[in-house]
Motif scaffolding. Sequence first.
Motif, PDB file in Angstrom:
ATOM      1  N   ALA B 182       1.038  -1.024  -0.050  1.00  0.00           N
ATOM      2  CA  ALA B 182      -0.096  -0.130   0.292  1.00  0.00           C
ATOM      3  C   ALA B 182       1.104   1.095  -0.018  1.00  0.00           C
ATOM      4  O   ALA B 182       0.521   2.226  -0.346  1.00  0.00           O
ATOM      5  N   SER B 183       2.146   1.259   0.217  1.00  0.00           N
ATOM      6  CA  SER B 183       2.875   2.239   0.813  1.00  0.00           C
ATOM      7  C   SER B 183       3.642   3.285  -1.115  1.00  0.00           C
ATOM      8  O   SER B 183       3.136   3.727  -0.887  1.00  0.00           O
ATOM      9  N   GLN B 186      -0.261   4.248  -2.438  1.00  0.00           N
ATOM     10  CA  GLN B 186      -0.064   5.917  -2.706  1.00  0.00           C
ATOM     11  C   GLN B 186       1.035   7.011  -3.128  1.00  0.00           C
ATOM     12  O   GLN B 186       0.742   7.589  -2.849  1.00  0.00           O
ATOM     13  N   MET B 189       0.039   7.103  -6.728  1.00  0.00           N
ATOM     14  CA  MET B 189      -1.083   8.670  -6.497  1.00  0.00           C
ATOM     15  C   MET B 189      -0.831   9.513  -6.742  1.00  0.00           C
ATOM     16  O   MET B 189      -0.854  10.680  -7.239  1.00  0.00           O
TER      17      MET B 189
END
Lengths: 177, 201
Positions: B182-183, B186, B189
């Motif tokens: 998930a790092s 983010q 994006m």
Amino acid sequence: MTTVPDAAEDWPDQIYDLLKQHEIRQVALVPDAGHSRLIKRCLADNDIKVTTLTTEEEGIALVFGAWLGGEKAVLLMQSSGVGNCINMLSVPVSHRTPCPMIVTMRGDYGEFNPFQVPMGNATQTVLEAMGTLVKRAETPEDVAPTVDATLRMAFNTYRPTATLIGQRVIGAKTFGK
Amino acid sequence: MIEVAESGKLERRSVVRALLEDRGEMLAIGGLGAPAWDITAAGDTPQNLPLWGGMGGAAVMGLGLALAQPTKPVLVITGDGEMLMGVGSLATIATKQPRNLSVVVLDNEHYGETGMQETATRHGVDLAGMAKAAGIVDSRKVTTPAELLALRDAIRAGHGPIFAQVKIDAASLPLVLPPREASILQARMREAILGPKAHLQ
């Protein structure tokens, strides 16, 4: 007669100054009496978008969304609200994003309401169990440096952080007793 | 092309493909579960944030992003179970009235990731009605391809906030998994929005 605010009255203004220094653009909150002065300052500031939440876990999500879009945000809440945030803290932990929280304590020091005690007593443990760096401010003079550290650690090291402002600083609600 | 399943309901992947087609600067958040696979099936890109957790948070993440980037359209695509868990966020969104935020619920009336147990919408709970009552004036129920195309046009017109409850076929489709770290999700994006300075903020 002129009155000069002493440190005991001044700490919410000092937090507001820190939010400005750190270029905080969004403030998410569920109100607490201990935060009322800071909330008023934020609402009066056109450069800060204040979002009042229905539950505190929305605040963890909102702070994450703001960071995705390049804006720094903080979450203001009472200690009981920390309990509503537990699973949502997996979001800043897993995404490695800043999530500073400024928490006013209940159930902490001279509490009157029995229902505040279980969550107040567990606030720090619960936050730390979910990977949050927690610092406590137990005197008015402690508040600004502790909040400053909480903001720095969140935005410099990409994780949830929290300042817990003790009930000794805020004063216990006595319900007239 | 928007497909209709044998059930007479819209096919979810074709719905999501249509919403994300020629998306321009649109930023999309995919709620935990099948909507995250759906936005990935439509084409994984840094402008997508598929969620692996945070159930109940997708709509408010969209709000934080929409407030931070008011000139970019933000589309949250999530499921009925995920939306129901964070249903109070409809009130939170309504108080802010973000023009650039749309929340689309793919409503299959079931918890698809856990064995197809029924959700509240299966029993008639009207999410679009709740959104409208909360104060999201453009709240609609979508059941036909024509209504979906009209929704797509409305999202692109930028007169939000928009809420849509899209009734979809309940079939579980093959998983199309996005990156799980998930790092990365983010950071990619943020870089798509902010450029290289995203990593120096």
